[in-house]
Design a protein around this motif. Structure first.
Motif, PDB file in Angstrom:
ATOM      1  N   ARG A  87      20.496 -40.541 -17.404  1.00  0.00           N
ATOM      2  CA  ARG A  87      20.029 -39.179 -17.641  1.00  0.00           C
ATOM      3  C   ARG A  87      18.653 -39.173 -18.290  1.00  0.00           C
ATOM      4  NH1 ARG A  87      23.767 -35.254 -17.035  1.00  0.00           N
ATOM      5  NH2 ARG A  87      25.983 -35.844 -17.045  1.00  0.00           N
ATOM      6  N   PHE A  88      17.904 -38.124 -18.017  1.00  0.00           N
ATOM      7  CA  PHE A  88      16.685 -37.879 -18.779  1.00  0.00           C
ATOM      8  C   PHE A  88      17.082 -37.608 -20.228  1.00  0.00           C
ATOM      9  CE2 PHE A  88      14.914 -37.575 -14.652  1.00  0.00           C
ATOM     10  CZ  PHE A  88      13.520 -37.636 -14.762  1.00  0.00           C
ATOM     11  N   ASN A  89      16.212 -38.001 -21.160  1.00  0.00           N
ATOM     12  CA  ASN A  89      16.552 -37.809 -22.567  1.00  0.00           C
ATOM     13  C   ASN A  89      16.293 -36.355 -22.997  1.00  0.00           C
ATOM     14  OD1 ASN A  89      13.785 -37.510 -23.174  1.00  0.00           O
ATOM     15  ND2 ASN A  89      13.551 -39.691 -23.621  1.00  0.00           N
ATOM     16  N   LYS A  90      16.523 -36.065 -24.260  1.00  0.00           N
ATOM     17  CA  LYS A  90      16.413 -34.685 -24.743  1.00  0.00           C
ATOM     18  C   LYS A  90      14.985 -34.158 -24.665  1.00  0.00           C
ATOM     19  CE  LYS A  90      15.960 -36.173 -29.565  1.00  0.00           C
ATOM     20  NZ  LYS A  90      16.564 -36.077 -30.916  1.00  0.00           N
ATOM     21  N   ASN A  92      13.225 -34.616 -22.039  1.00  0.00           N
ATOM     22  CA  ASN A  92      13.009 -34.527 -20.593  1.00  0.00           C
ATOM     23  C   ASN A  92      12.147 -35.671 -20.060  1.00  0.00           C
ATOM     24  OD1 ASN A  92      14.537 -32.136 -20.069  1.00  0.00           O
ATOM     25  ND2 ASN A  92      12.887 -30.934 -20.993  1.00  0.00           N
ATOM     26  N   ASP A 135      14.891 -46.257 -21.115  1.00  0.00           N
ATOM     27  CA  ASP A 135      16.081 -45.700 -20.488  1.00  0.00           C
ATOM     28  C   ASP A 135      16.661 -46.592 -19.404  1.00  0.00           C
ATOM     29  OD1 ASP A 135      16.124 -42.981 -21.802  1.00  0.00           O
ATOM     30  OD2 ASP A 135      14.103 -42.988 -20.987  1.00  0.00           O
ATOM     31  N   HIS A 223      19.206 -33.869 -18.469  1.00  0.00           N
ATOM     32  CA  HIS A 223      19.718 -34.207 -19.798  1.00  0.00           C
ATOM     33  C   HIS A 223      21.082 -33.588 -20.067  1.00  0.00           C
ATOM     34  CE1 HIS A 223      19.997 -35.057 -24.005  1.00  0.00           C
ATOM     35  NE2 HIS A 223      19.877 -33.786 -24.370  1.00  0.00           N
ATOM     36  N   GLU A 224      21.274 -32.337 -19.680  1.00  0.00           N
ATOM     37  CA  GLU A 224      22.526 -31.652 -19.993  1.00  0.00           C
ATOM     38  C   GLU A 224      23.154 -31.002 -18.766  1.00  0.00           C
ATOM     39  OE1 GLU A 224      21.409 -28.967 -23.107  1.00  0.00           O
ATOM     40  OE2 GLU A 224      21.883 -30.420 -24.687  1.00  0.00           O
TER      41      GLU A 224
END
Length: 473
Positions: A87-90, A92, A135, A223-224
């Motif tokens: 996933r992309f992190n918080k 983005n 990542d 991310h979410e």
């Protein structure tokens, strides 16, 4: 009268007590049974999920005292059971480090061999420390020099990927032309990929119906949310100049000897596929016979039925095209960024260096795939690949643009293999811009010293340069 009334009340109370007790007992059994059903349903649900994702019929399920389910690998290597989603992190962002051509195990029984491998580990640790939050690590081939390894090939593979494993950084691999040349029993591409998966990677065994083993893709999600924002395509570029021949008996040399496929080994009957002379007391001509030794030499498999290839074949290209069709069309469905990674460069790398503007160095010429079946043409036709990055040539790290696709080399990361150029890695950082439904990317080189080079030197084609028109060995 009072005593009689009291006795009647006592009887009523006893009856009520007994009824209440019975109700409580019945409720207790009913609740317990319900909890058991719920627990079993949860277990069955988990088993069903795992069965859908991981072919659980080939696994052994253990239920420990804490009611936790553990799935034991049956050793088949078919368990891509690493469910951590990329996933992309918080913020983005998603950062990839490409390590290539580490060549662990080159001096297996030599002091300098261990020192060389330690230096390669130091390089990777320094670069990871400099980059901070990483990542994904992509190892794009020649993690080990298999043709120099007589002993435990698994040990050298584990040493090569250990920086990712110990730091708990997701990683994935694609094969180079040296990885699977060990004479060790566990040294085939299938064996090594199975090991890599077992160690916890995001790598996958590709479809057995096409040549090569490391043909697969990785999706990177928001991310979410479950929107696929980016996709990485990994290809097995094959056996290269080894021509799918079985040269495991040449692995006692402590240097890169993958080109020496025609050595005369007196006790090795597998090196006869290019020899048209009659062997001692052999009445069959080697250039026309179909004995098993020749079949093994010419058609060396990558293990477990996987077919050997020396370049990216039309079957692999068709697989890629078919896989792209599985993504739903529409601006809000297709990945916003896609990249391709493999070991041996395409022939078009010669074109961009000869006639385009490049950034970086070509100190090594271009040892490209000697057969071109049109992978880049397919990338352009489909129009979704934004970047290609390869390895193989230790002195090259340049990038250029060809038909709107950024074509790059990584940077020789290991102290194994030829060349004394400063070691490093290519870094690729993706940034998701949600309100524009877009992903931007930057790429740069980070050296073993920790120096980051964001603007590589520009190279213009000039009239004095002799164009390279043929892939070097």
């Amino acid at each position: 009268m009072k005593n009689s009334k009291y006795s009647k009340n006592i009887k009523k109370i006893k009856i009520i007590y007994l009824i209440t007790t019975l109700i409580i007992i019945l409720n207790f059994f009913e609740i317990t049974n319900s909890l058991s059903i719920i627990n079993n349903n949860k277990i069955n649900h988990l088993i069903k999920i795992n069965d859908n994702n991981n072919n659980l019929d080939k696994k052994n399920i253990n239920l420990d005292n804490n009611k936790k389910i553990s799935v034991d690998d049956d050793g088949s290597g078919n368990n891509n059971n690493n469910n951590n989603i990329l996933r992309f992190n918080k913020n983005n962002k998603f950062k990839i480090i490409q390590f290539t051509d580490l060549h662990f195990g080159e001096g297996e029984n030599e002091t300098w061999g261990k020192e060389q491998d330690n230096n390669s580990t130091r390089v990777m640790n320094t670069i990871i420390d400099k980059e901070g939050d990483v990542d994904l690590i992509l190892f794009t081939g020649d993690l080990i020099t298999g043709n120099n390894i007589n002993g435990n090939v698994s040990k050298y593979w584990e040493n090569a990927i250990n920086v990712a494993k110990t730091r708990n950084i997701p990683w994935a691999i694609t094969f180079g032309n040296h990885d699977d040349l060990s004479s060790n029993d566990n040294g085939t591409r299938f064996d090594l990929m199975s090991l890599d998966i077992k160690l916890g990677s995001h790598s996958k065994l590709g479809p057995i119906s096409i040549p090569g083993v490391s043909n697969y893709n990785l999706n990177i999600y928001g991310h979410e949310n479950d929107r696929i924002l980016a996709t990485l395509w990994l290809f097995d570029s094959g056996d290269g100049e080894n021509n799918c021949t079985n040269n495991n008996n040449n692995n006692n040399n402590n240097n890169d000897n993958s080109n020496n496929n025609n050595n005369n080994n007196n006790n090795n009957n597998n090196n006869n596929n290019n020899n048209n002379n009659n062997n001692n007391n052999n009445n069959n001509n080697n250039n026309s016979n179909n004995n098993n030794n020749n079949n093994i030499k010419i058609n060396r498999e990558f293990g477990n039925g996987y077919k050997c290839n020396t370049y990216i074949t039309k079957e692999q290209i068709e697989w890629y095209e078919n896989e792209t069709l599985k993504y739903k069309n529409g601006d809000d469905k297709l990945p916003l960024w896609e990249g391709a990674f493999f070991h041996i460069p395409l022939q078009e790398y010669m074109l961009v260096w000869n006639y385009g503007v490049c950034f970086g160095f070509n100190n090594d010429s271009i040892a490209c795939q000697k057969t071109n079946e049109g992978l880049l043409r397919k990338f352009v036709e489909i129009g979704r690949i934004r970047m290609i990055s390869v390895g193989h040539n230790h002195g090259n790290d340049f990038c250029s643009i060809f038909d709107n696709i950024k074509m790059c080399y990584g940077r020789h990361s290991g102290y194994g293999g030829y060349g004394t150029w400063e070691r490093g890695a290519r870094v690729i950082e993706l940034t998701h811009i949600p309100n524009r439904n877009k992903i931007t990317s930057i790429t740069y080189i980070t050296f073993e010293t920790g120096e980051q080079l964001f603007n590589q030197p520009r190279h213009f084609p000039n009239s004095t340069q002799i164009p390279q028109t043929k892939c070097t060995d």
